[in-house]
Design a protein around this motif. Structure first.
Motif, PDB file in Angstrom:
ATOM      1  N   ILE A  13       1.026  -1.268  -0.496  1.00 41.11           N
ATOM      2  CA  ILE A  13      -0.343  -0.012  -0.101  1.00 41.11           C
ATOM      3  C   ILE A  13       1.115   1.049   0.236  1.00 41.11           C
ATOM      4  N   ASP A  14       0.653   1.976  -0.247  1.00 39.30           N
ATOM      5  CA  ASP A  14       1.174   3.138  -0.574  1.00 39.30           C
ATOM      6  C   ASP A  14       1.552   4.388   0.535  1.00 39.30           C
ATOM      7  N   GLU A  15       2.780   5.232   0.392  1.00 42.49           N
ATOM      8  CA  GLU A  15       2.504   5.265   1.791  1.00 42.49           C
ATOM      9  C   GLU A  15       2.221   6.903   2.079  1.00 42.49           C
ATOM     10  N   ASP A  16       1.553   7.480   1.367  1.00 41.19           N
ATOM     11  CA  ASP A  16       0.646   8.832   1.515  1.00 41.19           C
ATOM     12  C   ASP A  16      -0.750   8.337   2.329  1.00 41.19           C
ATOM     13  N   ILE A  17      -1.438   7.095   1.879  1.00 40.87           N
ATOM     14  CA  ILE A  17      -2.419   6.268   2.364  1.00 40.87           C
ATOM     15  C   ILE A  17      -2.270   5.937   3.730  1.00 40.87           C
TER      16      ILE A  17
ATOM     17  N   ILE B  65       9.275   8.872   4.402  1.00 39.97           N
ATOM     18  CA  ILE B  65       8.349   9.101   4.736  1.00 39.97           C
ATOM     19  C   ILE B  65       8.772   7.718   6.307  1.00 39.97           C
ATOM     20  N   THR B  68       6.228   5.622   8.220  1.00 39.50           N
ATOM     21  CA  THR B  68       5.817   4.120   7.660  1.00 39.50           C
ATOM     22  C   THR B  68       6.344   3.421   6.997  1.00 39.50           C
ATOM     23  N   ASN B 126      -4.502  -1.398  -3.101  1.00 39.45           N
ATOM     24  CA  ASN B 126      -3.991  -0.090  -3.268  1.00 39.45           C
ATOM     25  C   ASN B 126      -4.921   0.806  -4.399  1.00 39.45           C
ATOM     26  N   ARG B 130      -7.354   3.583  -3.788  1.00 34.55           N
ATOM     27  CA  ARG B 130      -7.712   5.015  -3.786  1.00 34.55           C
ATOM     28  C   ARG B 130      -9.061   5.305  -4.725  1.00 34.55           C
TER      29      ARG B 130
END
Lengths: 206, 188
Positions: A13-17, B65, B68, B126, B130
């Motif tokens: 899963i993308d880090e921004d999410i 980040i 995460t 993913n 979204r």
């Protein structure tokens, strides 16, 4: 495919999410906006003080609405509301001259209905199982699947009006969903039902 | 210390990077590990392994980040520990032993394929996430990525527990439909 694969796949899963949830997890009580609460409390206190000052400063007490005064004095019973105008709540000054709806809670809803033949019943804490047929602005239309001794019969169409907490939105439900609801109050011989609790599982009803 | 500076310490191979990471992220990583392992000792082991893994992987990686990035490592290590313990628990039974032997045999031939499959599946999830509303996405991630309890998820997403359950129910169903549509699952 099994559930382990899905849990493993979630590693991608993308880090921004993930970060957006991280922020919520780090501030579970919304400390970032705590100052807003203080402002709200301060504003309430200011209004309360201004109200109190203006009340005590006035030479005579403001005139009370006759009907409200009668309620406070105990001259109007709850039964008066069943045939009269709509009221959101009743303030009890004393217990004399008033009756509680059988099995009802403090969240009673009264309505004169749309016809002169309105029948009013209160059946609190009864779970009803229905299938949604149409979403409306304040609830939905549905067919009864299981009436659970409520006096309704299977496949009876009912109009459900949601009047519970704002955190549950009717937009969460779709046509065809089968849901349980707590059967607070109904009129028009059961065709219109007010509910404050809707859930997909009966044990989630509040 | 800011994350950029901590990452810079890793890139310079300065061992104080681990100390700084520990002082800033120990509680955060421990919570992720404990949600999976439900055991204090194992969770500490997982978090300590995370620091070593971070030390080994930065560089060449330079995380955007840090929280995460570290969280992903802790989650993976904790799941591995959980599965290892579960395998050990099952060792007494002949059925479990035979099952394990067969699993090992299959794993030998299908590992690269499975890894690719999981990566492709991850990308599909993913894309699916979204399409969700922020509320539904946050609840889903909180429950199935961070493995927080529904009560905790509802609390930090500022909604009732029943609403969180409803959102999870809907999202699971939508995910199932999406995976069928994308060919990852067969309709039953």
């Amino acid at each position: 495919m099994n559930s382990e694969k899905i849990l493993d796949a979630m590693e991608f899963i993308d880090e921004d999410i993930l970060e957006s949830v991280d922020v919520l997890r780090k501030h579970p009580d919304g400390h970032r906006f705590l100052w807003l609460n203080y402002i709200a409390v301060a504003a309430c206190l200011v209004f309360a003080v201004i109200g109190a000052v203006s009340l005590f400063d006035s030479p005579t007490a403001p005139e009370t609405n006759n009907e409200s005064q009668e309620i406070i004095d105990g001259n109007i019973g709850v039964e008066d509301f069943m045939t009269g105008d709509m009221h959101d709540s009743v303030t009890d000054g004393s217990n004399e001259g008033k009756e509680e709806f059988a099995g009802s809670t403090t969240d009673n809803y009264t309505d004169s209905g749309t016809s002169g033949n309105t029948t009013t019943n209160t059946l609190a804490s009864v779970a009803l199982y229905v299938e949604i047929t149409e979403i409306t602005s304040d609830g939905f239309n549905a067919n009864v699947i299981e009436s659970n001794g409520t006096g309704l019969y299977d496949n009876q169409p009912v109009t459900v009006i949601y009047n519970g907490p704002q955190e549950l939105e009717i937009s969460d439900f779709n046509v065809g969903d089968k849901v349980y609801l707590k059967y607070n109050f109904n009129y028009n011989n059961g065709s219109i039902i007010y509910t404050s609790s809707i859930a997909f599982n009966s044990e989630d009803l509040k | 210390m800011q994350d950029e500076k901590i990452v810079e310490l890793y890139l310079q191979r300065d061992e104080s990077a681990i100390k700084e990471t520990q002082s800033k992220y120990n509680a955060y990583l421990y919570k992720i590990a404990y949600n999976i392992l439900n055991n204090r000792e194992d969770s500490n082991e997982s978090v300590n392994d995370t620091y070593l893994a971070a030390w080994d992987s930065i560089p060449p990686h330079k995380p955007n980040i840090l929280s995460t990035y570290l969280g992903k490592i802790t989650r993976r290590i904790s799941i591995d520990i959980f599965r290892r313990h579960n395998r050990q628990k099952r060792q007494g039974s002949e059925y479990a032993i035979s099952l394990q032997e067969l699993e090992d045999c299959l794993a030998d031939t299908s590992t690269p394929e499975s890894e690719l499959e999981i990566k492709v599946l991850g990308e599909a999830i993913n894309t699916f996430l979204r399409t969700l509303s922020p509320d539904a996405r946050n609840v889903f991630i909180g429950r199935y990525y961070y493995l927080d309890s529904v009560r905790d998820v509802a609390k930090y997403c500022k909604m009732s527990e029943s609403k969180a359950k409803t959102l999870l129910f809907r999202t699971r169903n939508s995910l199932k439909e999406y995976l069928i549509k994308e060919g990852f699952l067969h309709e039953q």
